[in-house]
Design a protein around this motif. Structure first.
Motif, PDB file in Angstrom:
ATOM      1  N   UNK A   1      -2.333   9.737 -36.852  1.00 32.51           N
ATOM      2  CA  UNK A   1      -1.027  10.105 -36.934  1.00 32.51           C
ATOM      3  C   UNK A   1      -0.825  11.702 -36.723  1.00 32.51           C
ATOM      4  N   UNK A   2      -1.868  12.372 -36.331  1.00 29.57           N
ATOM      5  CA  UNK A   2      -1.789  13.765 -35.910  1.00 29.57           C
ATOM      6  C   UNK A   2      -1.707  14.637 -36.998  1.00 29.57           C
ATOM      7  N   UNK A   3      -1.731  14.059 -38.396  1.00 27.40           N
ATOM      8  CA  UNK A   3      -1.623  15.278 -39.710  1.00 27.40           C
ATOM      9  C   UNK A   3      -3.024  15.320 -40.238  1.00 27.40           C
ATOM     10  N   UNK A   4      -4.071  15.123 -39.537  1.00 28.21           N
ATOM     11  CA  UNK A   4      -5.274  15.385 -39.974  1.00 28.21           C
ATOM     12  C   UNK A   4      -6.455  15.465 -38.822  1.00 28.21           C
ATOM     13  N   UNK A   5      -7.601  16.400 -39.161  1.00 23.19           N
ATOM     14  CA  UNK A   5      -8.374  16.455 -37.915  1.00 23.19           C
ATOM     15  C   UNK A   5     -10.086  16.489 -38.803  1.00 23.19           C
ATOM     16  N   UNK A   6     -10.959  15.863 -38.349  1.00 20.98           N
ATOM     17  CA  UNK A   6     -12.222  16.051 -38.777  1.00 20.98           C
ATOM     18  C   UNK A   6     -12.665  17.220 -38.353  1.00 20.98           C
ATOM     19  N   UNK A   7     -13.352  18.058 -39.228  1.00 18.50           N
ATOM     20  CA  UNK A   7     -13.688  19.395 -38.740  1.00 18.50           C
ATOM     21  C   UNK A   7     -15.138  19.963 -39.545  1.00 18.50           C
ATOM     22  N   UNK A   8     -15.643  20.953 -39.186  1.00 21.12           N
ATOM     23  CA  UNK A   8     -16.626  21.476 -39.888  1.00 21.12           C
ATOM     24  C   UNK A   8     -16.276  23.003 -40.264  1.00 21.12           C
ATOM     25  N   UNK A   9     -16.551  23.301 -41.459  1.00 18.05           N
ATOM     26  CA  UNK A   9     -16.227  24.825 -41.875  1.00 18.05           C
ATOM     27  C   UNK A   9     -17.306  25.514 -42.421  1.00 18.05           C
ATOM     28  N   UNK A  10     -17.231  26.785 -42.424  1.00 17.35           N
ATOM     29  CA  UNK A  10     -18.284  27.530 -42.737  1.00 17.35           C
ATOM     30  C   UNK A  10     -17.725  28.793 -43.889  1.00 17.35           C
ATOM     31  N   UNK A  11     -18.617  28.966 -44.935  1.00 18.38           N
ATOM     32  CA  UNK A  11     -18.118  29.931 -45.722  1.00 18.38           C
ATOM     33  C   UNK A  11     -18.405  31.387 -45.413  1.00 18.38           C
ATOM     34  N   UNK A  12     -19.171  31.485 -44.263  1.00 21.02           N
ATOM     35  CA  UNK A  12     -19.704  32.664 -43.550  1.00 21.02           C
ATOM     36  C   UNK A  12     -18.272  33.344 -43.078  1.00 21.02           C
ATOM     37  N   UNK A  13     -18.338  34.807 -43.529  1.00 21.13           N
ATOM     38  CA  UNK A  13     -16.948  35.461 -42.622  1.00 21.13           C
ATOM     39  C   UNK A  13     -17.639  36.139 -41.686  1.00 21.13           C
TER      40      UNK A  13
ATOM     41  N   UNK B   1     -16.832   6.945 -50.316  1.00 26.14           N
ATOM     42  CA  UNK B   1     -16.962   7.201 -48.897  1.00 26.14           C
ATOM     43  C   UNK B   1     -16.396   6.368 -47.803  1.00 26.14           C
ATOM     44  N   UNK B   2     -16.207   5.243 -48.049  1.00 24.93           N
ATOM     45  CA  UNK B   2     -15.371   4.436 -47.179  1.00 24.93           C
ATOM     46  C   UNK B   2     -13.944   4.847 -47.193  1.00 24.93           C
ATOM     47  N   UNK B   3     -13.449   4.984 -48.343  1.00 23.55           N
ATOM     48  CA  UNK B   3     -12.108   5.366 -48.498  1.00 23.55           C
ATOM     49  C   UNK B   3     -11.635   6.691 -47.558  1.00 23.55           C
ATOM     50  N   UNK B   4     -12.664   7.659 -47.967  1.00 22.67           N
ATOM     51  CA  UNK B   4     -12.517   8.837 -47.459  1.00 22.67           C
ATOM     52  C   UNK B   4     -12.422   9.039 -45.928  1.00 22.67           C
ATOM     53  N   UNK B   5     -13.270   8.218 -45.303  1.00 20.60           N
ATOM     54  CA  UNK B   5     -13.347   7.719 -43.996  1.00 20.60           C
ATOM     55  C   UNK B   5     -12.095   7.378 -43.402  1.00 20.60           C
ATOM     56  N   UNK B   6     -11.553   6.130 -43.970  1.00 24.58           N
ATOM     57  CA  UNK B   6     -10.525   5.498 -43.394  1.00 24.58           C
ATOM     58  C   UNK B   6      -9.221   6.393 -43.660  1.00 24.58           C
ATOM     59  N   UNK B   7      -8.804   6.926 -44.522  1.00 28.12           N
ATOM     60  CA  UNK B   7      -7.888   8.034 -44.854  1.00 28.12           C
ATOM     61  C   UNK B   7      -8.127   9.150 -43.599  1.00 28.12           C
ATOM     62  N   UNK B   8      -9.088   9.760 -43.607  1.00 21.74           N
ATOM     63  CA  UNK B   8      -9.402  10.847 -42.472  1.00 21.74           C
ATOM     64  C   UNK B   8      -8.880  10.267 -40.971  1.00 21.74           C
ATOM     65  N   UNK B   9      -9.500   9.030 -40.833  1.00 28.73           N
ATOM     66  CA  UNK B   9      -9.412   8.493 -39.566  1.00 28.73           C
ATOM     67  C   UNK B   9      -7.966   8.178 -39.183  1.00 28.73           C
ATOM     68  N   UNK B  10      -7.191   7.778 -40.513  1.00 26.47           N
ATOM     69  CA  UNK B  10      -5.751   7.354 -40.131  1.00 26.47           C
ATOM     70  C   UNK B  10      -4.872   8.574 -40.087  1.00 26.47           C
ATOM     71  N   UNK B  11      -5.091   9.544 -40.795  1.00 33.31           N
ATOM     72  CA  UNK B  11      -4.371  10.785 -40.613  1.00 33.31           C
ATOM     73  C   UNK B  11      -4.730  11.520 -39.275  1.00 33.31           C
ATOM     74  N   UNK B  12      -5.753  11.434 -38.791  1.00 30.39           N
ATOM     75  CA  UNK B  12      -6.290  11.803 -37.668  1.00 30.39           C
ATOM     76  C   UNK B  12      -5.351  11.340 -36.601  1.00 30.39           C
TER      77      UNK B  12
END
Length: 822
Positions: free
Chosen positions: A407-419, A394-405
């Protein structure tokens, strides 16, 4: 004499119609109770057993609420557009308008035979222009708000029905209507933007009284995920990149390949010449499989290498880009970062194609494995992950996500299966889409004053893979509403679920020619208080209606969020063999046979008594004669006691028999009230039977002169009132015999008193050596010692045991005392 059911039913149907008993006053001061059952589809000319099981018990519930003082609005209509009528037209050459209206006329009379409280002044028929005019109006309003749009997309295509299917209409890779294998096609289609309301549709589930299973199905269908969208650059393609979504950024160091859906827009660009033929063949093969089959975990993994490589943003390592049908273009970004060590499907794919498997998450307290026998999908401790080693997932996922965000190579987001909701259909028998196409003006909405865009008659119904409306020159060619130049109409029709997504709003105001409904009226009558229908509509009609209601709310046409405040799913009555009824299986049960023999009241009550309403079960008619006998028993009971209401003075006795009758009466009222409220009709009927038995017991214990007239009259009246929702015609007749003031449904539902639910005194049976020697009225709560003392203190018992040895005293609580002597 046996009950003349048919004579009674005819009499009271005529009375209700002549006296407008079921006429609704929507301006009543009584509290509203909008009770609605999902309307029928007139694809055949008869109501089957399932219709009866759906409609009759729901009407009983509505009658119960009317007697409780509610202003019940219980309308009925017909969901009349759709494939079956059109397919019948193809087969016979008879226009679907002709067959549909004929079926409606017949079914309407059958619905009247049920004896339901439908006010037919509020009927809607979705295939009539005065209804679909407003379905088209709904389309235009969604279009104006950007919620209806046209796009090219891979769609589900039924080769037999020659039409597009929504995802919800495909089951196990087959068309839900005809069972044909569905294939994928790229077509330009109309969609409704239901995804704009994904979060609100999720949140709203917490506010409604629906079965938890149904709410869970909608939650799963909407499929909310919170995660990281990651940019993977492409080796040798500086102007292109792949976006992938993951809920597990902590596994990024374990990525050993990237997988694209076969339909992904970059497949052609990333496929090297030497891989082109294999990739093209695979794409064609994948188009034949349904989405459900493709994502099945048990399906053998297949795929092909494009020849290109993506660059992992956390370690800059190149990983191969594959295509595989277990990735869907319609879900997420259509691209997946594959972590075989920590995802079951990726693991199977890697094993199939001998791709690397790198373990980067290990269980806490354990060391990395040399070779995994299966994917470890739980959270743990990060390893082989550079500076993140040793961090909890859990801690590692947050740190990697924050680091990629950063650097411009990642963005935290919400996604839905609904089409988004695909609403285009390449069929005739549906509401035309009110759009025209002009060479100068482009896509133009038909003005509201030109609605309805009516279905033409000069149409070739035979399926050609294109819309039948295209065969009507008089329909296709029109003028542009903007510039007046020649234009062509849209030739697709709307999914019939669009018609049913708003019908509950039209019912209270069906004669309104100027607008779909009066807003003030609708906001008073809606939402529907009790909605009843099949669970199979969980991710289609029920979800679409919730979306449409919210969209209309945002446009100011309604003031509420949810269309159906409380929902009940009826069960399914199966054939006698336990299988779903179908003509091909020869297990269809015809209600007409039972109606002819017993009448609708007996049939209605048996459906409610013989089956738990929300469960259903295999059809078994062995108990229907018992219901007939029970109702005749009630009829004879009134014969036996009817004189007491007019001639016999009776008495004011209130001893054990009266206390028992009073207790059972109040218990029955409580039980029937609570169980009917919950749609537990079978136990409600059982409670009524218990009261009937107690009444017979009472009149056998008392002579005419010793009846407690007030109590007996009250119990008989309450018996008839309790029966009324379940056997409406017979109850009217019974009420006429004891009161003479129709209608029984204008009477007040009986109430119960908690103080009388338990009897305080009973008749204790006193035995000596097993023989009954005395009955003593005493407290029902005596313990063993008190009961023994009570028996021995009785004068007669005292004499019987005098000069004898009492060996033992047996006490059965609340029943008897047996004194054993020698």
């Amino acid at each position: 004499m046996a009950i003349p059911y048919h004579q009674i039913e005819s009499k009271w149907k005529a009375y209700w119609e002549e006296n407008k008993t079921n006429k609704v006053n929507l301006n009543s001061d009584k509290p509203k109770m909008y009770t609605l059952v999902m309307f029928s589809y007139p694809s055949a000319d008869k109501l089957h057993l399932g219709h009866w099981f759906n409609y009759a018990p729901t009407d009983s519930w509505a009658r119960f609420k009317r007697m409780q003082g509610f202003n019940v609005f219980e309308p009925m209509g017909f969901d009349a557009f759709g494939l079956p009528a059109e397919n019948y037209a193809v087969k016979t050459g008879i226009h679907p308008h002709t067959t549909t209206d004929g079926n409606i006329s017949y079914i309407r009379e059958q619905l009247k035979a049920i004896g339901a409280m439908y006010d037919w002044d509020y009927e809607v028929v979705t295939s009539h222009p005065d209804y679909y005019k407003w379905t088209q109006w709904l389309f235009l309003k969604l279009y104006e708000k950007g919620l209806a749009y046209k796009a090219n997309a891979p769609v589900n295509w039924c080769p037999k029905d020659q039409t597009v299917l929504a995802n919800e209409q495909v089951h196990d890779g087959k068309c839900e209507r005809c069972g044909t294998e569905v294939v994928k096609k790229n077509l330009t289609q109309w969609f409704f933007k239901i995804t704009d309301y994904a979060e609100e549709l999720l949140e709203g589930l917490n506010t409604i009284d629906w079965p938890e299973k149904t709410k869970a199905m909608q939650r799963n269908w909407i499929g909310k995920s919170t995660g990281l969208q990651i940019r993977f650059d492409l080796d040798g393609h500086a102007d292109k990149h792949l976006d992938v979504f993951t809920t597990r950024p902590d596994t990024l160091f374990g990525v050993t390949y990237v997988v694209l859906a076969p339909e992904h827009a970059l497949v052609d660009a990333l496929t090297l010449p030497e891989n082109k033929s294999a990739v093209e063949a695979y794409v064609q093969q994948a188009a034949k499989a349904s989405d459900i089959d493709r994502v099945a975990t048990t399906r053998e993994k297949t795929g092909v290498f494009t020849g290109s490589y993506a660059i992992n943003p956390v370690n800059n390592e190149k990983v191969p880009v594959w295509i595989s049908d277990y990735v869907l273009a319609t879900y997420g970004t259509g691209a997946v970062m594959a972590v075989p060590a920590h995802d079951t499907r990726d693991f199977a794919f890697a094993k199939q194609f001998d791709l690397p498997i790198i373990e980067v998450i290990i269980p806490e307290g354990k060391s990395a494995s040399e070779e995994l026998s299966e994917a470890f999908t739980e959270k743990g401790v990060m390893a082989r992950s550079g500076k993140y080693d040793g961090l909890a997932s859990t801690d590692g996922a947050k740190q990697i996500g924050d680091d990629l965000e950063k650097s411009g190579q990642g963005k935290w987001t919400i996604q839905y299966k609904l089409r988004d909701w695909l609403v285009s259909r390449q069929r005739y028998w549906g509401a035309p889409i009110p759009i025209v196409y002009c060479d100068d003006c482009g896509e133009v909405a038909v003005p509201e004053e030109q609605l309805p865009v009516e279905l033409p008659e000069d149409v070739d119904f035979n399926p050609h893979g294109t819309s039948p409306l295209a065969t009507s020159e008089t329909f296709v060619h029109t003028t542009c509403p903007k510039c007046g130049k020649p234009a062509k109409r849209e030739v697709d029709t709307m999914d019939t679920f669009v018609c049913s997504s708003w019908y509950y709003l039209r019912y209270p105001d069906p004669q309104n020619d100027d607008k779909p409904w009066d807003v003030d009226l609708i906001n008073r009558i809606l939402p529907v208080d009790k909605y009843v229908g099949g669970a199979e509509h969980a991710t289609m009609h029920l979800l679409y209606s919730r979306f449409v209601t919210r969209a209309l709310r945002d446009m100011g046409f309604v003031s509420f969020d949810e269309p159906f405040q409380s929902l009940v799913h009826q069960g399914v009555i199966m054939g006698p063999d336990g299988m779903r009824m179908s003509k091909s299986k020869g297990n269809v049960v015809n209600p007409e046979n039972y109606l002819e023999k017993y009448g609708s009241d007996v049939f209605r009550m048996y459906l409610m008594f013989g089956f738990a309403y929300t469960d259903g079960g295999p059809w078994d008619d062995s108990g229907i004669a018992a219901i007939d006998r029970f109702l005749n028993r009630v009829w004879r009971l009134l014969d036996e006691v009817q004189n007491t209401f007019f001639t016999v003075k009776g008495s004011d006795l209130f001893e054990a028999p009266e206390k028992s009758l009073r207790m059972v009466m109040h218990q029955s009222i409580k039980g029937v009230t609570e169980d009917t409220e919950r749609f537990h009709f079978n136990t409600s009927v059982s409670r009524i039977m218990e009261l009937t038995n107690e009444l017979y017991k009472y009149i056998q214990e008392r002579t005419d002169e010793n009846y407690n007239r007030e109590l007996l009259e009250t119990a008989i009246r309450n018996l008839v009132l309790l029966l009324a929702p379940f056997v409406p015609h017979l109850a009217e007749e019974l009420w006429g015999r004891i009161d003479g003031t129709p209608t029984v449904f204008d009477q007040t539902w009986p109430s119960y008193d908690e103080a009388y639910l338990k009897v305080d005194e009973i008749d204790w049976v006193i035995q000596v050596n097993g023989k009954i020697r005395q009955r003593i009225t005493a407290s029902a709560t005596l313990d063993k010692k008190e009961a023994e003392e009570m028996a021995l203190a009785d004068e007669r018992i005292s004499e019987l045991v005098q000069n004898k040895t009492i060996r033992k005293v047996i006490v059965v609580p609340k029943k008897l005392v047996n004194i054993v002597v020698s």
